[in-house]
Scaffold this motif. Structure first.
Motif, PDB file in Angstrom:
ATOM      1  N   ASP A  46       0.796  -1.223   0.000  1.00  0.00           N
ATOM      2  CA  ASP A  46       0.000   0.000   0.000  1.00  0.00           C
ATOM      3  C   ASP A  46       0.833   1.279   0.000  1.00  0.00           C
ATOM      4  OD1 ASP A  46       0.786  -0.785   2.565  1.00  0.00           O
ATOM      5  OD2 ASP A  46      -0.827   0.302   3.542  1.00  0.00           O
ATOM      6  N   GLU A  54       0.841   2.527  -9.010  1.00  0.00           N
ATOM      7  CA  GLU A  54      -0.166   3.036  -8.081  1.00  0.00           C
ATOM      8  C   GLU A  54      -1.413   2.167  -7.994  1.00  0.00           C
ATOM      9  OE1 GLU A  54      -0.613   7.501  -8.031  1.00  0.00           O
ATOM     10  OE2 GLU A  54       0.459   7.293  -9.944  1.00  0.00           O
ATOM     11  N   ASN A  55      -1.663   1.358  -9.005  1.00  0.00           N
ATOM     12  CA  ASN A  55      -2.927   0.630  -9.060  1.00  0.00           C
ATOM     13  C   ASN A  55      -2.870  -0.770  -8.455  1.00  0.00           C
ATOM     14  OD1 ASN A  55      -4.180   2.790 -10.418  1.00  0.00           O
ATOM     15  ND2 ASN A  55      -3.301   2.100 -12.366  1.00  0.00           N
ATOM     16  N   ILE A  56      -1.686  -1.228  -8.080  1.00  0.00           N
ATOM     17  CA  ILE A  56      -1.549  -2.583  -7.534  1.00  0.00           C
ATOM     18  C   ILE A  56      -1.017  -2.509  -6.109  1.00  0.00           C
ATOM     19  CG2 ILE A  56      -0.484  -4.851  -7.819  1.00  0.00           C
ATOM     20  CD1 ILE A  56      -0.340  -4.308 -10.800  1.00  0.00           C
ATOM     21  N   GLY A 110       3.425   9.533  -7.476  1.00  0.00           N
ATOM     22  CA  GLY A 110       3.571   8.182  -7.994  1.00  0.00           C
ATOM     23  C   GLY A 110       4.997   7.719  -8.179  1.00  0.00           C
TER      24      GLY A 110
END
Length: 423
Positions: A46, A54-56, A110
């Motif tokens: 996280d 950023e999405n995983i 990011g």
């Protein structure tokens, strides 16, 4: 006023002389990664420690870390960040950068979630990572560090009291360093001539050179007592100073193997993870009688929060310390162990590693085995169940690949793998 004050040599001149002398040598140790591979990660991410963008935020099976510009020879998991060493000697980091553990600017949104190079104009041969710090060893035996050390009350600093660093800082040691290892909040360095230097938090005895009464922020002499690296100066009866050939860290303890093959340890042993009969911390280096066995010699150690894995010269793995969540790999009905206990069901093993409450072993033929707490998906088992005995790690990214090394942090695991060559 007659006469002149004696002129002190500027620190910069000392540093320059040290650098010039060190560049005459090229250090080498068996722990330095040399075989290039690619990086896989799994577990919880996280704060970007998986390096998958950023999405995983979570992976139950090993996933390929993209964006690394070259092959990698070493990867280390810190508490909540990851460090990769490239074949060229460059360092790349990703993950939590709250106290500068990434060693680079992460102001661009990011940028902490993906690998980016640390600006360090040196050829690095080894990296190590703790909860909030990262260290790098150069080919000339110099050590650079960035981030911060912490104790139970918060930040204590890095090289100076209460001062963290978001960029690499050279550690002022006048002798060439051969190997570096990190605990959660301490750094251990092995010099070319076999001395051990330590710095960081010493609350649990993990520095091996600070008496218990001075470990709370250094006592009257303050934090410099902890942060300025000093050697252990350990003497052996009738044989002069003890020289060491290897060093290893647990989260809050340190192991060392002398050139004569004796095992020493210091630090936290509240679950007997040092192999001591007592559960009190060891604030100075003790020769560990639990490992005194003429039938075998000890090759490697790895430590978690409250447990230890030991690898002997025959490729057998032994565990000791806390038993909860299966981290010892000795089955569901086991209790804590104060002496090394052989783990059954493993092939010949070449390396071992630990996270906080998880354990890993790599076989000589390149397979990875895992056991321990399943909560954070660090074991590649697809669920959150604890694993009480060694289980081979699996996943699409592991097919037709051999595992070169493995490292585990607080909630994530990273692997260095290479394609199997056709014989």
């Amino acid at each position: 006023m007659s006469g002149k004050r004696p002129v002190k040599r500027p620190k910069d001149n000392v540093k320059q002389k040290q650098n010039e002398e060190s560049k005459k040598i090229k250090i080498s140790h068996s722990s330095h990664g040399t075989i290039p591979g690619i990086v896989l990660s799994l577990g919880q991410g996280d704060v970007g420690q998986l390096g998958l963008g950023e999405n995983i935020m979570e992976r139950k099976k090993p996933a390929l870390v993209k964006g690394l510009p070259e092959k990698i020879v070493q990867v280390k998991a810190g508490g909540m960040h990851t460090v990769c060493l490239g074949l060229s000697g460059k360092v790349y980091t990703f993950g939590c950068n709250d106290e500068g553990a990434l060693g680079r600017d992460t102001s661009q949104e990011g940028s902490d979630m993906v690998p980016v190079q640390v600006l360090l104009d040196e050829h690095v041969v080894q990296v190590s990572a703790g909860d909030s710090h990262t260290a790098a060893l150069t080919e000339n035996g110099q050590v650079y560090i960035w981030g911060s050390f912490r104790d139970n009350n918060g930040v204590i600093g890095l090289l100076e009291p209460m001062k963290t660093s978001i960029v690499p800082q050279q550690i002022p040691i006048e002798v060439p360093i051969l190997k570096i290892v990190s605990g959660n909040d301490h750094l251990v360095m092995l010099s070319l001539d076999g001395e051990i230097f330590t710095s960081g938090c010493g609350e649990q005895g993990q520095l091996g050179r600070i008496a218990a009464c001075f470990t709370n922020r250094g006592g009257r002499r303050g934090l410099e007592r902890l942060l300025i690296p000093k050697s252990l100066h350990l003497k052996s009866k009738g044989h002069g100073k003890v020289a060491f050939r290897d060093i290893f860290c647990g989260a809050y303890c340190t192991f060392a193997i002398s050139k004569e093959g004796h095992v020493y340890g210091f630090g936290l042993s509240n679950y007997h993870q040092l192999g001591t009969s007592s559960t009190t911390p060891c604030y100075s280096a003790h020769k560990l009688t639990a490992f005194k066995n003429s039938a075998k010699s000890w090759a490697k150690f790895a430590g978690g929060q409250h447990h230890t894995l030991c690898l002997d010269s025959d490729g057998k793995v032994h565990s000791l310390g806390r038993s909860e969540y299966g981290r010892l790999g000795l089955g569901e009905n086991t209790t804590e162990k104060s002496t090394p206990t052989t783990i059954q069901g493993l092939p010949i093993i070449a390396d071992v590693a630990c996270g906080a409450s998880v354990s890993f072993a790599i076989s000589k033929d390149g397979r990875a085995f895992a056991w321990g707490m399943g909560t954070n998906f660090q074991l590649s088992t697809d669920d959150e169940e604890d694993v009480w005995s060694p289980t081979q790690m699996s996943g699409q990214q592991l097919e037709n690949r051999m595992v070169l090394s493995i490292s585990s942090g607080g909630q994530h695991t990273v692997l260095l793998v290479a394609d199997c060559t056709q014989s």
